[in-house]
Design a protein around this motif. Structure first.
Motif, PDB file in Angstrom:
ATOM      1  N   GLU A  53     -20.364 -55.715-111.067  1.00 34.82           N
ATOM      2  CA  GLU A  53     -19.595 -54.501-111.321  1.00 34.82           C
ATOM      3  C   GLU A  53     -18.194 -54.913-111.743  1.00 34.82           C
ATOM      4  O   GLU A  53     -17.647 -55.895-111.253  1.00 34.82           O
ATOM      5  N   ASP A  54     -17.621 -54.112-112.636  1.00 34.08           N
ATOM      6  CA  ASP A  54     -16.305 -54.444-113.167  1.00 34.08           C
ATOM      7  C   ASP A  54     -15.165 -54.092-112.227  1.00 34.08           C
ATOM      8  O   ASP A  54     -14.100 -54.696-112.289  1.00 34.08           O
ATOM      9  N   GLN A  55     -15.388 -53.117-111.343  1.00 35.60           N
ATOM     10  CA  GLN A  55     -14.325 -52.777-110.400  1.00 35.60           C
ATOM     11  C   GLN A  55     -14.913 -52.171-109.137  1.00 35.60           C
ATOM     12  O   GLN A  55     -16.028 -51.682-109.131  1.00 35.60           O
ATOM     13  N   ALA A  56     -14.125 -52.230-108.078  1.00 36.36           N
ATOM     14  CA  ALA A  56     -14.536 -51.703-106.788  1.00 36.36           C
ATOM     15  C   ALA A  56     -14.385 -50.190-106.760  1.00 36.36           C
ATOM     16  O   ALA A  56     -13.562 -49.617-107.480  1.00 36.36           O
ATOM     17  N   ALA A  57     -15.161 -49.543-105.904  1.00 33.23           N
ATOM     18  CA  ALA A  57     -14.977 -48.120-105.613  1.00 33.23           C
ATOM     19  C   ALA A  57     -13.798 -48.007-104.639  1.00 33.23           C
ATOM     20  O   ALA A  57     -13.459 -48.971-103.944  1.00 33.23           O
ATOM     21  N   PRO A  58     -13.170 -46.839-104.570  1.00 32.07           N
ATOM     22  CA  PRO A  58     -11.984 -46.691-103.725  1.00 32.07           C
ATOM     23  C   PRO A  58     -12.197 -47.033-102.250  1.00 32.07           C
ATOM     24  O   PRO A  58     -11.274 -47.508-101.590  1.00 32.07           O
ATOM     25  N   ASP A  59     -13.401 -46.825-101.713  1.00 33.43           N
ATOM     26  CA  ASP A  59     -13.617 -47.084-100.289  1.00 33.43           C
ATOM     27  C   ASP A  59     -14.354 -48.390-100.005  1.00 33.43           C
ATOM     28  O   ASP A  59     -14.746 -48.654 -98.872  1.00 33.43           O
ATOM     29  N   ASP A  60     -14.522 -49.244-100.999  1.00 28.93           N
ATOM     30  CA  ASP A  60     -15.193 -50.532-100.803  1.00 28.93           C
ATOM     31  C   ASP A  60     -14.347 -51.510-100.000  1.00 28.93           C
ATOM     32  O   ASP A  60     -13.117 -51.505-100.104  1.00 28.93           O
ATOM     33  N   LEU A  61     -15.024 -52.376 -99.257  1.00 29.32           N
ATOM     34  CA  LEU A  61     -14.393 -53.581 -98.750  1.00 29.32           C
ATOM     35  C   LEU A  61     -14.418 -54.558 -99.917  1.00 29.32           C
ATOM     36  O   LEU A  61     -15.465 -54.741-100.540  1.00 29.32           O
ATOM     37  N   VAL A  62     -13.288 -55.140-100.243  1.00 28.98           N
ATOM     38  CA  VAL A  62     -13.206 -56.118-101.328  1.00 28.98           C
ATOM     39  C   VAL A  62     -12.888 -57.471-100.704  1.00 28.98           C
ATOM     40  O   VAL A  62     -11.855 -57.633-100.062  1.00 28.98           O
ATOM     41  N   VAL A  63     -13.809 -58.414-100.886  1.00 28.10           N
ATOM     42  CA  VAL A  63     -13.630 -59.760-100.362  1.00 28.10           C
ATOM     43  C   VAL A  63     -13.253 -60.668-101.530  1.00 28.10           C
ATOM     44  O   VAL A  63     -14.038 -60.832-102.467  1.00 28.10           O
ATOM     45  N   ALA A  64     -12.038 -61.210-101.488  1.00 28.09           N
ATOM     46  CA  ALA A  64     -11.625 -62.186-102.499  1.00 28.09           C
ATOM     47  C   ALA A  64     -12.369 -63.473-102.203  1.00 28.09           C
ATOM     48  O   ALA A  64     -12.353 -63.969-101.074  1.00 28.09           O
ATOM     49  N   ALA A  65     -13.052 -63.995-103.230  1.00 23.34           N
ATOM     50  CA  ALA A  65     -13.900 -65.166-103.023  1.00 23.34           C
ATOM     51  C   ALA A  65     -13.733 -66.121-104.191  1.00 23.34           C
ATOM     52  O   ALA A  65     -14.293 -65.895-105.260  1.00 23.34           O
ATOM     53  N   GLY A  66     -12.938 -67.146-104.002  1.00 26.31           N
ATOM     54  CA  GLY A  66     -12.711 -68.093-105.086  1.00 26.31           C
ATOM     55  C   GLY A  66     -12.111 -67.387-106.284  1.00 26.31           C
ATOM     56  O   GLY A  66     -11.100 -66.697-106.170  1.00 26.31           O
TER      57      GLY A  66
END
Length: 116
Positions: A53-66
């Motif tokens: 997916e190109d971008q997260a949804a507003p309520d997603d947990l976003v994990v920065a990974a490398g």
């Protein structure tokens, strides 16, 4: 977008992060991240899903990974709390795997699981 400080944890191994980045590059979408989701189905009750997916949804947990990011929606996160995304390469093929402490059983495909 939640920063994850008050949400259950979800980890991404360096090997999985590198593979997400490689898949995104190969698809011509180097800024894309990987959505990890859980849905009802599979032979054990729940199944994991993976999609770029190109971008997260507003309520997603976003994990920065490398070099990339992994997105997990709140409903899936309830079933993935404490889990870890990894990449497995074997003679029979390569695929993402999830080590999920909430899964009490799974099936041979590695994509389906059950919780207590």
């Amino acid at each position: 977008m939640p920063d994850g400080s008050d949400l259950p944890s979800f980890r991404v191994t360096p090997r999985a992060a590198a593979q997400v980045a490689e898949i995104a590059r190969r698809e011509g979408r180097p800024a894309a991240g990987l959505r990890v989701s859980v849905s009802a189905g599979g032979c054990s009750g729940f199944q994991y899903g993976f999609a770029l997916e190109d971008q997260a949804a507003p309520d997603d947990l976003v994990v920065a990974a490398g070099e990339t990011r992994v997105f997990v929606d709140p409903v899936s996160l309830d079933l993935l709390a404490g889990a870890e995304l990894d990449w497995n390469e074997a003679l029979i093929g390569a695929h993402f795997t999830i080590r999920n402490p909430q899964a009490v059983s799974g099936c041979g495909c590695g994509v389906s699981f059950a919780v207590a």
